[in-house]
Design a protein around this motif. Sequence first.
Motif, PDB file in Angstrom:
ATOM      1  N   ILE A  85       0.837  -1.205   0.000  1.00  0.00           N
ATOM      2  CA  ILE A  85       0.000   0.000   0.000  1.00  0.00           C
ATOM      3  C   ILE A  85       0.870   1.252   0.000  1.00  0.00           C
ATOM      4  O   ILE A  85       0.561   2.238  -0.685  1.00  0.00           O
ATOM      5  CB  ILE A  85      -0.965  -0.023   1.203  1.00  0.00           C
ATOM      6  CG1 ILE A  85      -2.001  -1.134   0.999  1.00  0.00           C
ATOM      7  CG2 ILE A  85      -1.656   1.331   1.368  1.00  0.00           C
ATOM      8  CD1 ILE A  85      -2.873  -1.417   2.185  1.00  0.00           C
ATOM      9  N   GLU A  86       1.998   1.216   0.722  1.00  0.00           N
ATOM     10  CA  GLU A  86       2.860   2.392   0.776  1.00  0.00           C
ATOM     11  C   GLU A  86       3.561   2.679  -0.553  1.00  0.00           C
ATOM     12  O   GLU A  86       4.143   3.763  -0.729  1.00  0.00           O
ATOM     13  CB  GLU A  86       3.903   2.250   1.894  1.00  0.00           C
ATOM     14  CG  GLU A  86       4.803   1.039   1.779  1.00  0.00           C
ATOM     15  CD  GLU A  86       4.318  -0.140   2.614  1.00  0.00           C
ATOM     16  OE1 GLU A  86       5.177  -0.845   3.178  1.00  0.00           O
ATOM     17  OE2 GLU A  86       3.084  -0.345   2.697  1.00  0.00           O
ATOM     18  N   LEU A  90       1.866   2.602  -3.514  1.00  0.00           N
ATOM     19  CA  LEU A  90       0.849   2.890  -4.536  1.00  0.00           C
ATOM     20  C   LEU A  90       1.130   4.199  -5.275  1.00  0.00           C
ATOM     21  O   LEU A  90       0.867   4.306  -6.475  1.00  0.00           O
ATOM     22  CB  LEU A  90      -0.541   2.908  -3.921  1.00  0.00           C
ATOM     23  CG  LEU A  90      -1.086   1.536  -3.510  1.00  0.00           C
ATOM     24  CD1 LEU A  90      -2.441   1.675  -2.826  1.00  0.00           C
ATOM     25  CD2 LEU A  90      -1.202   0.615  -4.724  1.00  0.00           C
ATOM     26  N   TYR A 113      -5.333  -6.597   0.538  1.00  0.00           N
ATOM     27  CA  TYR A 113      -6.432  -6.423  -0.406  1.00  0.00           C
ATOM     28  C   TYR A 113      -7.382  -7.628  -0.338  1.00  0.00           C
ATOM     29  O   TYR A 113      -7.398  -8.475  -1.225  1.00  0.00           O
ATOM     30  CB  TYR A 113      -5.896  -6.287  -1.828  1.00  0.00           C
ATOM     31  CG  TYR A 113      -4.788  -5.265  -1.983  1.00  0.00           C
ATOM     32  CD1 TYR A 113      -5.047  -3.903  -1.901  1.00  0.00           C
ATOM     33  CD2 TYR A 113      -3.469  -5.677  -2.201  1.00  0.00           C
ATOM     34  CE1 TYR A 113      -4.028  -2.969  -2.039  1.00  0.00           C
ATOM     35  CE2 TYR A 113      -2.448  -4.754  -2.343  1.00  0.00           C
ATOM     36  CZ  TYR A 113      -2.727  -3.397  -2.262  1.00  0.00           C
ATOM     37  OH  TYR A 113      -1.720  -2.478  -2.403  1.00  0.00           O
ATOM     38  N   SER A 162     -10.877   1.533  -2.347  1.00  0.00           N
ATOM     39  CA  SER A 162     -10.619   2.607  -1.385  1.00  0.00           C
ATOM     40  C   SER A 162      -9.191   3.136  -1.506  1.00  0.00           C
ATOM     41  O   SER A 162      -8.933   4.311  -1.217  1.00  0.00           O
ATOM     42  CB  SER A 162     -10.879   2.113   0.037  1.00  0.00           C
ATOM     43  OG  SER A 162      -9.877   1.200   0.469  1.00  0.00           O
ATOM     44  N   HIS A 163      -8.284   2.289  -1.953  1.00  0.00           N
ATOM     45  CA  HIS A 163      -6.879   2.697  -2.083  1.00  0.00           C
ATOM     46  C   HIS A 163      -6.565   3.316  -3.448  1.00  0.00           C
ATOM     47  O   HIS A 163      -5.611   4.100  -3.561  1.00  0.00           O
ATOM     48  CB  HIS A 163      -5.965   1.496  -1.868  1.00  0.00           C
ATOM     49  CG  HIS A 163      -5.918   1.001  -0.453  1.00  0.00           C
ATOM     50  ND1 HIS A 163      -5.478   1.772   0.606  1.00  0.00           N
ATOM     51  CD2 HIS A 163      -6.255  -0.203   0.082  1.00  0.00           C
ATOM     52  CE1 HIS A 163      -5.542   1.087   1.726  1.00  0.00           C
ATOM     53  NE2 HIS A 163      -6.005  -0.125   1.444  1.00  0.00           N
ATOM     54  N   ILE A 164      -7.310   2.955  -4.483  1.00  0.00           N
ATOM     55  CA  ILE A 164      -6.928   3.385  -5.840  1.00  0.00           C
ATOM     56  C   ILE A 164      -7.849   4.454  -6.425  1.00  0.00           C
ATOM     57  O   ILE A 164      -7.570   4.957  -7.514  1.00  0.00           O
ATOM     58  CB  ILE A 164      -6.879   2.182  -6.797  1.00  0.00           C
ATOM     59  CG1 ILE A 164      -8.281   1.614  -7.065  1.00  0.00           C
ATOM     60  CG2 ILE A 164      -5.929   1.109  -6.273  1.00  0.00           C
ATOM     61  CD1 ILE A 164      -8.328   0.562  -8.159  1.00  0.00           C
TER      62      ILE A 164
END
Length: 283
Positions: A137-138, A140, A166, A174-176
């Motif tokens: 995630i860090e 991305l 994920y 939510s992350h992208i």
Amino acid sequence: MSQSKKNRRDFVKKSIFGAVGGVVLAGSNLKAETLPFAKPAELKLAFAGYTFVHFKLKEAIEMIQKVDVNYLCIKDFHLPMDSTDAEIAAFHKRLADANIKGYAVGPIYSKTQEAIDKAFDYAKRVGVDMIVGIPRIEDLSYLDSKVKEYNIRFAIHNHGPEDKLYPNATVIMSHIKDLDDRIGMCFDIGHNMRDGHDPVADIKKYKNRIFDLHLKNVSAAKAEGKTIELGRGVIDIPAVVKMLAKTNYTGHLAMEYEKDMKDPMAGIAESVGYYRGVVDALG
């Protein structure tokens, strides 16, 4: 398609769909509904390379040919990431000789930014426009810069309740959601279901960011659910197919068969026959 292949495909569709699909479809509210596309072939059935993790490329190709599927997401155990250009060309020729096209690479786990660099270099040399992967995630924002640099799409794969990064499509989104729209997801409907999320609803909700789809069924909508033959599980596959058509899905449906992985041919044939029976019944 040769006449012998056509006859074999028709036999698989009719025999397996008649034995298995008809029973399952009876409870799926198919009726006489018609899908909104001209030909069933417009939904591109493929295989996720992981299906053949226990087999060499030659054996994998032979199994894919037996069920007349023409697309493969390439795994690095069949085409290593350090392959030379000559080895990549030879790999593509072997697929082409079998009327199979490698359309993406992955899944690739990327635990460092250097690993992301290698994944993009690999995809570029292989000549595909999509990577299926699992980045940190860090990383991305770094991934965002790479899709812009290479113009290669990146599809993040969800892996269910065991996946701390994920687990489902909603977490991926939510992350992208604020990243480059070339970052999307390889939506595994089985793992999504095992994490308590409805794959049909999520196809509708996230249609613009679903680049690839792992087609499978699972025995239960909970973490303990196992991948089983496509027509035997708790996911309503006809509803999945209908929603993909309604949302004008243009990616691949990569069948990932994870039951009996050292002897998968019977389950693969049943699953492919069931899928084709679903499409025929719908449209």
